[in-house]
Design an enzyme around this catalytic site. Structure first.
Site, PDB file in Angstrom:
ATOM      1  N   ARG A 166      20.139   0.070  13.705  1.00 24.91           N
ATOM      2  CA  ARG A 166      21.108   0.936  12.994  1.00 24.91           C
ATOM      3  C   ARG A 166      21.248   0.547  11.521  1.00 24.91           C
ATOM      4  NH1 ARG A 166      19.444   2.423  16.559  1.00 24.91           N
ATOM      5  NH2 ARG A 166      20.288   2.759  18.622  1.00 24.91           N
ATOM      6  N   SER A 243      29.819   6.690  18.095  1.00 28.05           N
ATOM      7  CA  SER A 243      30.267   5.302  18.283  1.00 28.05           C
ATOM      8  C   SER A 243      30.889   4.807  16.991  1.00 28.05           C
ATOM      9  CB  SER A 243      29.081   4.404  18.627  1.00 28.05           C
ATOM     10  OG  SER A 243      28.419   4.898  19.753  1.00 28.05           O
ATOM     11  N   GLU A 338      30.318   1.341  12.574  1.00 32.10           N
ATOM     12  CA  GLU A 338      29.028   2.021  12.377  1.00 32.10           C
ATOM     13  C   GLU A 338      29.085   3.145  11.324  1.00 32.10           C
ATOM     14  OE1 GLU A 338      26.629   3.381  15.857  1.00 32.10           O
ATOM     15  OE2 GLU A 338      26.420   5.216  14.711  1.00 32.10           O
TER      16      GLU A 338
HETATM   17  C1  LIG Z   1      28.983  12.760  19.233  1.00 32.64           C
HETATM   18  C2  LIG Z   1      28.094  11.840  18.420  1.00 32.64           C
HETATM   19  C3  LIG Z   1      27.092  11.106  19.044  1.00 32.64           C
HETATM   20  C4  LIG Z   1      26.241  10.276  18.298  1.00 32.64           C
HETATM   21  N1  LIG Z   1      25.270   9.564  18.950  1.00 32.64           N
HETATM   22  C5  LIG Z   1      24.437   8.759  18.243  1.00 32.64           C
HETATM   23  C6  LIG Z   1      23.413   8.008  18.904  1.00 32.64           C
HETATM   24  O1  LIG Z   1      23.252   8.089  20.119  1.00 32.64           O
HETATM   25  N2  LIG Z   1      22.608   7.225  18.145  1.00 32.64           N
HETATM   26  C7  LIG Z   1      22.748   7.133  16.796  1.00 32.64           C
HETATM   27  O2  LIG Z   1      21.964   6.397  16.162  1.00 32.64           O
HETATM   28  N3  LIG Z   1      23.699   7.834  16.143  1.00 32.64           N
HETATM   29  C8  LIG Z   1      24.553   8.633  16.829  1.00 32.64           C
HETATM   30  N4  LIG Z   1      25.551   9.320  16.191  1.00 32.64           N
HETATM   31  C9  LIG Z   1      25.717   9.161  14.738  1.00 32.64           C
HETATM   32  C10 LIG Z   1      25.048  10.280  13.906  1.00 32.64           C
HETATM   33  O3  LIG Z   1      24.833  11.420  14.657  1.00 32.64           O
HETATM   34  C11 LIG Z   1      23.724   9.829  13.322  1.00 32.64           C
HETATM   35  O4  LIG Z   1      23.923   8.689  12.538  1.00 32.64           O
HETATM   36  C12 LIG Z   1      23.070  10.924  12.445  1.00 32.64           C
HETATM   37  O5  LIG Z   1      21.815  10.491  12.022  1.00 32.64           O
HETATM   38  C13 LIG Z   1      23.903  11.281  11.237  1.00 32.64           C
HETATM   39  O6  LIG Z   1      23.308  12.422  10.648  1.00 32.64           O
HETATM   40  P1  LIG Z   1      24.116  13.286   9.588  1.00 32.64           P
HETATM   41  O7  LIG Z   1      23.181  14.313   9.056  1.00 32.64           O
HETATM   42  O8  LIG Z   1      25.363  13.792  10.187  1.00 32.64           O
HETATM   43  O9  LIG Z   1      24.407  12.185   8.486  1.00 32.64           O
HETATM   44  P2  LIG Z   1      25.749  11.983   7.645  1.00 32.64           P
HETATM   45  O10 LIG Z   1      26.840  11.554   8.552  1.00 32.64           O
HETATM   46  O11 LIG Z   1      25.985  13.170   6.798  1.00 32.64           O
HETATM   47  O12 LIG Z   1      25.332  10.753   6.726  1.00 32.64           O
HETATM   48  C14 LIG Z   1      25.135   9.478   7.309  1.00 32.64           C
HETATM   49  C15 LIG Z   1      24.603   8.526   6.235  1.00 32.64           C
HETATM   50  O13 LIG Z   1      23.287   8.918   5.867  1.00 32.64           O
HETATM   51  C16 LIG Z   1      23.214   9.181   4.464  1.00 32.64           C
HETATM   52  N5  LIG Z   1      22.307  10.340   4.334  1.00 32.64           N
HETATM   53  C17 LIG Z   1      22.389  11.512   5.012  1.00 32.64           C
HETATM   54  N6  LIG Z   1      21.356  12.318   4.670  1.00 32.64           N
HETATM   55  C18 LIG Z   1      20.607  11.635   3.755  1.00 32.64           C
HETATM   56  C19 LIG Z   1      19.427  11.938   3.020  1.00 32.64           C
HETATM   57  N7  LIG Z   1      18.763  13.091   3.156  1.00 32.64           N
HETATM   58  N8  LIG Z   1      18.969  11.002   2.141  1.00 32.64           N
HETATM   59  C20 LIG Z   1      19.604   9.813   1.981  1.00 32.64           C
HETATM   60  N9  LIG Z   1      20.738   9.473   2.669  1.00 32.64           N
HETATM   61  C21 LIG Z   1      21.231  10.376   3.539  1.00 32.64           C
HETATM   62  C22 LIG Z   1      24.643   9.457   4.027  1.00 32.64           C
HETATM   63  O14 LIG Z   1      24.857   9.109   2.681  1.00 32.64           O
HETATM   64  C23 LIG Z   1      25.434   8.570   4.959  1.00 32.64           C
HETATM   65  O15 LIG Z   1      25.508   7.267   4.429  1.00 32.64           O
HETATM   66  C24 LIG Z   1      26.415  10.162  16.906  1.00 32.64           C
HETATM   67  C25 LIG Z   1      27.435  10.909  16.277  1.00 32.64           C
HETATM   68  C26 LIG Z   1      28.268  11.732  17.023  1.00 32.64           C
HETATM   69  C27 LIG Z   1      29.337  12.530  16.333  1.00 32.64           C
END
Ligand SMILES: Cc1cc2nc3c(=O)[nH]c(=O)nc-3n(C[C@H](O)[C@H](O)[C@H](O)COP(=O)(O)OP(=O)(O)OC[C@H]3O[C@@H](n4cnc5c(N)ncnc54)[C@H](O)[C@@H]3O)c2cc1C
Length: 359
Positions: A166, A243, A338
């Site tokens: 992570r 999480s 996280e």
């Molecule tokens: C119900 C639920 C279940 C989940 N289950 C998991 C799981 O099983 N495993 C897991 O690993 N995660 C899980 N997550 C966390 C999350 O879904 C992941 O971390 C996902 O990758 C976040 O994507 P996002 O587009 O929403 O990123 P955001 O939340 O918008 O951003 C997350 C981070 O990434 C950076 N970022 C986003 N896009 C870019 C880009 N293009 N370039 C550079 N930086 C960027 C942002 O600045 C921020 O720091 C879960 C979340 C939820 C709500």
């Protein structure tokens, strides 16, 4: 691309918390990237990039700068590789869960265990997204990113990305905006061996057995659904960032002891053994649905935190701090937050040892 000022971050995050961002750019066409560079130039610093906001806690004071929401979509398949693998190049704003479904339909294996994880493909390398035995680092071939330090587009291979559990060089840095992610997937009818008990049980097979790709997906979705970890079917537990705590790494003797107590203890690709943070919350005496601060409580289905009416980013951070303190007291194990921080919220930043800077 479109630009707007004073946009509530609550409207861009799954926790639906957070004050206004000074300026938000939504990039839906990769060809508009030069416009974004110009906007960042006017703002005087690199933008903070977000995807679907599913791993973010945005501060109540908002963010005093430019936030870019990546909304570019599209997938390109290259089947010309000698080793038989298929290179799949995906635009950063493409929905991860949709990509998993598209690849399973193509008969390509490598990301099926990521089914049901919300968010964009561009965010997956940031915390090396993973679940149920697969991580993005298993299949990542390369990334194209904009480097705000050099002012140039760059190609990064996995060795440049510092991918760990992570984490990566992208976590807690706004140096790079990830533009595309290329994965190397393998044609296969079967998913990987099912090494998680709950998933194997849901698939109706012994631990370690393989089942068809779509059966793998169905089993994992069933397990995720029961835990309220599929955003669309969370009901009243739907204001979530997944999480709130990373699964902490534990030494071998603690692992033996916790396994004997029935804790889910798993070995991870980085060679470390980790115990589920959710189990630790339960062991520390918390109960499902328990309210911990104004508008912030434990989900009714799973040991993670969710928001309700009346929540603020500050009350959510207070709830997270309460959990971390009680788990530390009860088990001696330190929990680390996280979701990334957007904006200034010291009470939450303290829960991340490497500095959840917020920038
Ligand atoms: C119900 C639920 C279940 C989940 N289950 C998991 C799981 O099983 N495993 C897991 O690993 N995660 C899980 N997550 C966390 C999350 O879904 C992941 O971390 C996902 O990758 C976040 O994507 P996002 O587009 O929403 O990123 P955001 O939340 O918008 O951003 C997350 C981070 O990434 C950076 N970022 C986003 N896009 C870019 C880009 N293009 N370039 C550079 N930086 C960027 C942002 O600045 C921020 O720091 C879960 C979340 C939820 C709500």
């Amino acid at each position: 691309m479109w630009l707007a000022t004073n946009v509530p971050l609550a409207s861009l995050t799954t926790l639906r918390l957070g004050g206004p961002a000074q300026e938000v750019a939504v990039l839906d066409d990769p060809g508009d990237f030069p416009e974004l560079v110009a906007a960042a130039g006017r703002a005087g610093s690199a933008p903070r990039v977000i995807g679907a906001g599913s791993n973010l806690l945005a501060a109540d004071d908002g963010y005093p700068g430019l936030v870019v929401r990546m909304a570019t979509t599209g997938v390109r398949l290259d089947t010309s590789q000698d080793d038989g693998r298929v290179l799949v190049t995906v635009q950063a704003g493409h929905d991860l869960d949709a990509l998993v479904a598209e690849m399973v339909a193509e008969g390509l294996s490598g990301i099926e265990c990521l089914t049901g994880i919300p968010g964009t493909v561009g965010a997956t390398p940031v915390q090396n997204v993973g679940a149920y035995g697969q991580e993005v680092s298993d299949t990542l071939a390369n990334i194209r990113a904009w480097d705000w330090t050099t002012g140039q587009e760059t190609e990064m291979i996995p060795a440049h990305c510092g991918l760990g559990h992570r984490t990566s060089v992208f976590k807690h840095s706004k140096r790079w905006t990830i533009l595309t992610v290329t994965l190397a997937l393998t044609p296969s009818k079967l998913g990987p061996p099912l090494t998680y008990r709950a998933v194997a049980d849901a698939a109706g097979v012994p631990l370690g057995e393989q089942v068809l790709l779509d059966e793998t997906v169905a089993a994992i979705r069933q397990v995720r659904d029961e835990k309220g970890m599929i955003l669309d079917s969370c009901g009243s537990d739907g204001r979530t960032a997944g999480s709130v705590f990373l699964s902490p790494s534990i030494p071998a003797d603690t692992a033996r002891h916790l396994r004997a107590e029935g804790a889910p203890v798993n070995d991870f690709p980085d060679g470390k053994t980790r115990v589920s943070a959710s189990w630790l919350m339960s062991a520390a005496g918390f109960s499902l649905g328990q309210r911990l601060a104004t508008g912030a409580r434990i989900s009714t289905r799973h040991f993670t935190l969710v928001a309700d009416d009346g929540a603020t980013a500050a009350s959510f951070a207070d709830a997270a701090a309460t959990v971390a303190e009680q788990v530390q007291r009860a088990t001696g194990i330190t929990l680390t937050a996280e979701p990334d921080l957007l904006g200034n919220l010291p009470a939450y930043a303290r829960l991340s040892p490497h500095g959840n800077l917020g920038f």
